[in-house]
Design a protein around this motif. Structure first.
Motif, PDB file in Angstrom:
ATOM      1  N   GLN A   1      -7.759  -6.696   1.526  1.00 33.91           N
ATOM      2  CA  GLN A   1      -7.204  -6.506   0.182  1.00 33.91           C
ATOM      3  C   GLN A   1      -6.061  -5.506   0.285  1.00 33.91           C
ATOM      4  O   GLN A   1      -6.209  -4.466   0.919  1.00 33.91           O
ATOM      5  CB  GLN A   1      -8.275  -5.883  -0.735  1.00 33.91           C
ATOM      6  CG  GLN A   1      -9.521  -6.719  -0.904  1.00 33.91           C
ATOM      7  CD  GLN A   1      -9.439  -7.594  -2.145  1.00 33.91           C
ATOM      8  OE1 GLN A   1      -8.612  -7.349  -3.014  1.00 33.91           O
ATOM      9  NE2 GLN A   1     -10.286  -8.610  -2.212  1.00 33.91           N
TER      10      GLN A   1
ATOM     11  N   ASP B   1       0.812  -1.224   0.000  1.00 33.80           N
ATOM     12  CA  ASP B   1       0.000   0.000   0.000  1.00 33.80           C
ATOM     13  C   ASP B   1       0.847   1.277   0.000  1.00 33.80           C
ATOM     14  O   ASP B   1       1.574   1.499  -0.942  1.00 33.80           O
ATOM     15  CB  ASP B   1      -0.995  -0.033   1.177  1.00 33.80           C
ATOM     16  CG  ASP B   1      -2.086  -1.094   0.968  1.00 33.80           C
ATOM     17  OD1 ASP B   1      -2.258  -1.546  -0.181  1.00 33.80           O
ATOM     18  OD2 ASP B   1      -2.737  -1.480   1.953  1.00 33.80           O
TER      19      ASP B   1
ATOM     20  N   GLU C   1      -2.623  -6.586  -7.034  1.00 36.61           N
ATOM     21  CA  GLU C   1      -3.615  -6.812  -5.983  1.00 36.61           C
ATOM     22  C   GLU C   1      -3.332  -8.144  -5.278  1.00 36.61           C
ATOM     23  O   GLU C   1      -2.978  -9.117  -5.927  1.00 36.61           O
ATOM     24  CB  GLU C   1      -5.024  -6.912  -6.600  1.00 36.61           C
ATOM     25  CG  GLU C   1      -5.463  -5.695  -7.392  1.00 36.61           C
ATOM     26  CD  GLU C   1      -5.904  -4.547  -6.497  1.00 36.61           C
ATOM     27  OE1 GLU C   1      -6.314  -4.826  -5.356  1.00 36.61           O
ATOM     28  OE2 GLU C   1      -5.812  -3.387  -6.946  1.00 36.61           O
TER      29      GLU C   1
ATOM     30  N   ARG D   1      -2.439  -3.736  -1.950  1.00 38.41           N
ATOM     31  CA  ARG D   1      -1.695  -3.626  -3.203  1.00 38.41           C
ATOM     32  C   ARG D   1      -0.217  -3.848  -2.897  1.00 38.41           C
ATOM     33  O   ARG D   1       0.267  -3.463  -1.824  1.00 38.41           O
ATOM     34  CB  ARG D   1      -1.908  -2.249  -3.827  1.00 38.41           C
ATOM     35  CG  ARG D   1      -3.251  -2.114  -4.548  1.00 38.41           C
ATOM     36  CD  ARG D   1      -3.640  -0.674  -4.700  1.00 38.41           C
ATOM     37  NE  ARG D   1      -3.711  -0.069  -3.368  1.00 38.41           N
ATOM     38  CZ  ARG D   1      -3.378   1.186  -3.097  1.00 38.41           C
ATOM     39  NH1 ARG D   1      -2.959   1.989  -4.043  1.00 38.41           N
ATOM     40  NH2 ARG D   1      -3.460   1.648  -1.863  1.00 38.41           N
TER      41      ARG D   1
ATOM     42  N   HIS E   1      -1.472 -14.167  -4.022  1.00 39.56           N
ATOM     43  CA  HIS E   1      -1.371 -13.335  -5.221  1.00 39.56           C
ATOM     44  C   HIS E   1      -1.099 -14.214  -6.431  1.00 39.56           C
ATOM     45  O   HIS E   1      -0.121 -14.971  -6.424  1.00 39.56           O
ATOM     46  CB  HIS E   1      -0.244 -12.304  -5.057  1.00 39.56           C
ATOM     47  CG  HIS E   1       0.095 -11.602  -6.332  1.00 39.56           C
ATOM     48  ND1 HIS E   1      -0.768 -10.707  -6.919  1.00 39.56           N
ATOM     49  CD2 HIS E   1       1.169 -11.674  -7.138  1.00 39.56           C
ATOM     50  CE1 HIS E   1      -0.223 -10.266  -8.038  1.00 39.56           C
ATOM     51  NE2 HIS E   1       0.957 -10.836  -8.204  1.00 39.56           N
TER      52      HIS E   1
END
Ligand SMILES: Nc1ncnc2c1ncn2[C@@H]1O[C@H](COP(=O)(O)OP(=O)(O)O)[C@@H](O)[C@H]1O
Ligand SMILES: [Mg+2]
Length: 363
Positions: A342, A292, A303, A344, A322
């Protein structure tokens, strides 16, 4: 810098089993060299050949430019410290330390001086009158190191000297061995299966597998640029993440593709051409994946879903799903997540490793 110990084309067979295979290794004067590898890979065998406790089947060993291949252990200018301390139980620490010197008929005043100096360096002066049974494991191992110290040797050989100690003592003595090396500046060859000991102590690590040195390098080079898949997987805890996939080209830039997901390799510093179609393994260490807000602005993002977290105080280890893989990611201890979150991810390819899936060599 001159060479202290030189091993040339050394082989050793136990009957039909070849334990060391045509091994070559030059150890520099004053260097702290760590032989690292899993149990049974031949570390002790190599050290025992250097010490003169085992006769090689083939090859030569030089210490300070002298061919010592056929010399007796006592004539090689080496001192050895083993995993088991093997002190004389009926003798005091002082007598244990001076035993070898007394056998060699060293003058008493010289013995006194050497024992005092070893005791000072190892901080065992208050223990000199005690017997081994009255010492802790760490103190006994210090005495064992002291026995090597009192002899004027060029090269110290250590064979897993800390593995019989508990974790806390092990880390304390590790620091002391490093301090000892800084103070004495002797050549030290240190055998261990513990990657932390290797990374923290070594000037260079020789990482071994089945009697063959896989990579000989500065610890940080071994950590950051492993030469092959074996070295990459051996060093690091948790282990480097390995993703199996294939190389391709996208808009003229090499990419790594796994399970239909592409990763740009624009930032990867390759040593060999990245040919499209090559089956490869991408290796990324847990601390080289940003989560993130830690992702660099403009960086490629992926993601992922949090599977589990393992908070460890200073660090938090996330296990994420992932593209069909489970990845471990190391983040700061204060950043917390729950299963199912979730996130990134940003992969730092400038410090990643790519290996050819067939040869297992670094690309
Ligand atoms: N005296 C011996 N006779 C036969 N095989 C041996 C002997 N010593 C060691 N080996 C074998 O040689 C291999 C390497 O042993 P060693 O050098 O002790 O490994 P390490 O110290 O890396 O754990 C092992 O497979 C071991 O079983
Ligand atoms: Mg061993």
């Amino acid at each position: 810098m001159s060479i202290s110990v030189s091993i040339k084309d050394l082989s050793l067979d136990f009957g039909a089993v070849s334990v060391l295979k045509n091994l070559n290794l030059d150890i520099k004067d004053g260097e702290f060299l760590v032989l690292l590898g899993s149990s049974g890979c031949g570390k002790s065998t190599l050290l025992n050949c250097i010490a003169g406790l085992l006769e090689p089947t083939d090859g030569q060993i030089f210490i300070k430019d002298k061919n010592v291949t056929w010399e007796e252990p006592k004539d090689r200018g080496i001192g050895m410290v083993f995993q088991s301390y093997a002190l004389y139980p009926q003798m005091t620490v002082e007598k244990n330390l001076s035993f070898g010197l007394r056998v060699a008929k060293t003058p008493p005043e010289k013995i006194k001086e050497k024992v005092a100096r070893a005791a000072e360096i190892l901080q065992i002066e208050p223990l000199l009158k005690r017997k081994p049974a009255e010492l802790s494991g760490g103190q006994r191992q210090r005495v064992a190191i002291g026995r090597a110290l009192v002899r004027d040797v060029d090269v110290f050989l250590f064979d897993e000297p800390l593995s019989n100690l508990d974790a806390k003592l092990r880390s304390e003595l590790r620091v002391e061995i490093k301090r000892l090396h800084h103070a004495l500046k002797n050549t030290m060859i240190y055998v261990t299966h513990d990657q932390i000991e290797a990374l923290t102590l070594a000037d260079r690590i020789a990482i071994m597998k089945s009697g063959v040195i896989q990579q000989l390098d500065d610890p940080m080079v071994i950590y950051n640029r492993p030469k092959n898949l074996f070295v990459a997987g051996f060093i690091g805890s948790p282990s480097m993440n390995f993703l199996h996939g294939e190389l391709a080209l996208r808009d003229g830039t090499p990419v790594f593709v796994t399970n239909g997901v592409a990763f740009s390799l624009a930032g990867y510093r390759s040593e060999k051409p990245l040919l499209p179609g090559t089956k490869v393994v991408l290796g990324v260490r847990p601390e080289h994946i940003a989560v993130d807000e830690d992702i660099e602005p403009g960086a490629e993002m992926h993601e992922a879903v949090v599977d589990i977290e393992e908070p460890m105080g200073a660090d938090n280890l996330l296990w994420l799903k992932h593209a069909g893989h489970v990845l471990s990611v190391r983040i700061g201890g204060t950043r917390r997540f729950s299963p199912g979150n979730q996130v990134r991810l940003g992969f730092d390819m400038s410090v990643a490793s790519l290996f050819d899936a067939t040869s297992e060599e670094r690309l």
